[in-house]
Design an enzyme around this catalytic site. Structure first.
Site, PDB file in Angstrom:
ATOM      1  N   HIS A  18     -88.655 -43.691   8.185  1.00 36.22           N
ATOM      2  CA  HIS A  18     -88.936 -44.493   9.419  1.00 36.22           C
ATOM      3  C   HIS A  18     -90.330 -45.480   9.004  1.00 36.22           C
ATOM      4  O   HIS A  18     -90.298 -46.685   9.165  1.00 36.22           O
ATOM      5  CB  HIS A  18     -89.633 -43.669  10.502  1.00 36.22           C
ATOM      6  N   SER A  76     -89.165 -38.911   8.437  1.00 39.94           N
ATOM      7  CA  SER A  76     -90.288 -39.580   9.213  1.00 39.94           C
ATOM      8  C   SER A  76     -90.879 -40.440   8.242  1.00 39.94           C
ATOM      9  O   SER A  76     -91.603 -41.569   8.815  1.00 39.94           O
ATOM     10  CB  SER A  76     -91.190 -38.726   9.961  1.00 39.94           C
ATOM     11  N   CYS A 118     -92.801 -29.174   8.383  1.00 40.25           N
ATOM     12  CA  CYS A 118     -92.056 -30.114   9.372  1.00 40.25           C
ATOM     13  C   CYS A 118     -90.655 -29.614   9.734  1.00 40.25           C
ATOM     14  O   CYS A 118     -90.414 -29.067  10.919  1.00 40.25           O
ATOM     15  CB  CYS A 118     -92.038 -31.633   8.920  1.00 40.25           C
ATOM     16  N   CYS A 152     -89.583 -36.400   3.919  1.00 37.96           N
ATOM     17  CA  CYS A 152     -88.866 -36.134   5.502  1.00 37.96           C
ATOM     18  C   CYS A 152     -88.490 -37.533   5.997  1.00 37.96           C
ATOM     19  O   CYS A 152     -88.878 -38.539   5.458  1.00 37.96           O
ATOM     20  CB  CYS A 152     -90.109 -35.531   6.089  1.00 37.96           C
TER      21      CYS A 152
HETATM   22 ZN   LIG Z   1     -91.208 -34.758   8.954  1.00 34.99          ZN
END
Ligand SMILES: [Zn+2]
Ligand SMILES: [Zn+2]
Length: 382
Positions: free
Chosen positions: A59, A56, A183, A54
């Site tokens: 990140h 995230s 998610c 994902c």
């Molecule tokens: Zn995610």
């Protein structure tokens, strides 16, 4: 009276490979780690079958979110319950589950008030990448504790989560598609259905056609939106958006975004604008695209420390709303099985989201593809 420690069975452990984050902008390393094979009270041991990669996770990898290390990344997983700890009542060995990165205590004012993703325990522990007791469950040989991203760490085959962190689903749903419900699907569909509460009379604008944006688009379609406008700077992603239900497309790298929104809405603007990128500039664009009385939803995850600028006079004068959406304002225990049913009944498309199935050892290449904007979702299968 507290039971004496002696006489307790020795703690058995399982060993497995996991993709571990140590330093920003360095590839994840595949390392041997151990986890107790007997879950503590109230927890379940899950053998992962699939994990999405994902944005995230990216990140963290890019150092845009500060996290402790070493840490097993991954937070979008599905698997099978291997064993359950004392006191677990809603799950049993063999259940198929989707993991939830906001396990909830079921007792605090948020849980009781029907907003479990805001549970006190999330801010205290899983947001710190630890279990409910504030400790980690996984260790690396000779090095001590390893954190698990969002308390899950799905880039490894085993994880121990609180009972509420694993949601049972029907066992005829495929794992790679189901993992994404943990998610991107819940975040995107939920932003449209739960946070924005899209109605059939609404024109919905979605900015950003990545994993969350495409799901916001199909969430708006599920809710019956009159018109769904997708905006992105990539023609390839805009074509994908059409497959997920977008009725009109804006390439805001090439076209004048505000002009096109006016043109597509008879000069009125949109009732709902969902930002699914996580950039201050696009959050402002979403807000500025609203019709009077409209609502802009921030579903994108923004790097630490960013700020936006809006005109507060217009906000009150035109009764505009700007609201946040965490995990699609979902109730995971009921929404995960619901979304899986919608998928199995062809009401939402999860198959087209899975564009790449990979082994754990290839996870760094999946991040390279994500950075280049190739495909929608890479899914690790175990
Ligand atoms: Zn995610
Ligand atoms: Zn709670």
């Amino acid at each position: 009276m507290i039971a004496p420690e002696h006489g307790r069975e020795p703690c058995m452990t399982l060993e497995f490979d996991a993709a571990v984050f140590r330093t920003p902008n360095e590839p994840l390393t595949i390392e041997r780690v151990t986890i107790p094979s007997t879950p503590p009270p109230g927890e379940v041991l899950v053998r992962l079958q699939a994990s999405g990669v994902c944005h995230s996770d990216l990140h963290v990898l890019l150092g845009e979110w500060e996290v402790p290390s070493p840490m097993i990344l991954g937070h979008e997983g599905a698997g099978i319950v291997e064993s359950v700890g004392e006191g677990v009542t809603t799950l049993k060995e063999g259940n198929h589950v989707v993991l939830c990165w906001t396990p909830s205590c079921r007792r605090c004012r948020y849980c009781i008030g029907g907003r479990p993703v805001l549970c006190d325990m999330v801010s205290q522990h899983s947001a710190n990448h630890l279990s409910f007791d504030g400790r980690s469950r996984i260790t690396s040989a000779g090095e001590g504790d390893v954190y698990s991203f969002a308390g899950l760490g799905t880039f490894g085959q085993y994880t121990l989560v609180p009972e509420s962190g694993a949601i049972a689903i029907r066992d005829d749903a495929p794992f790679p598609q189901s993992a994404l419900v943990g998610c991107a699907v819940t975040t995107g569909v939920g932003a449209a259905v739960n946070t924005a509460k899209v109605r059939p009379s609404d024109t919905v604008l979605v900015l950003g056609c990545g994993g969350v944006g495409l799901n916001a688009i199909q969430g708006a379609r599920l809710a019956g939106a009159r018109k769904i406008i997708a905006a992105d700077i990539s023609d390839e992603k805009l074509e994908q958006a059409r497959l997920f239900g977008a009725t009109d497309l804006i390439n805001n790298g090439r076209e004048d975004f505000a002009d096109r929104v006016r043109q597509l809405t008879d000069g009125l603007g949109v009732e709902i604008a969902i930002e699914a990128i996580g950039l201050p500039r696009t959050i402002e664009s979403a807000y500025e695209a609203l019709a009077r009385g409209g609502t802009a939803v921030v579903a994108g995850q923004v790097a630490d420390g960013m700020r936006i600028s809006i005109d507060p006079f217009v906000m009150s004068d035109q009764e505009l709303s700007l609201i946040g959406s965490n995990y699609g304002s979902s109730k995971p225990a009921s929404d995960f099985p619901l979304l899986i049913d919608h998928y199995m009944n062809d009401r939402i498309d999860l198959d087209s989201l899975v564009t790449n199935v990979i082994d754990l050892k290839d996870v760094n290449e999946a991040f390279d593809e994500m950075k280049r904007g190739v495909g929608i979702r890479s899914v690790i299968t175990y």
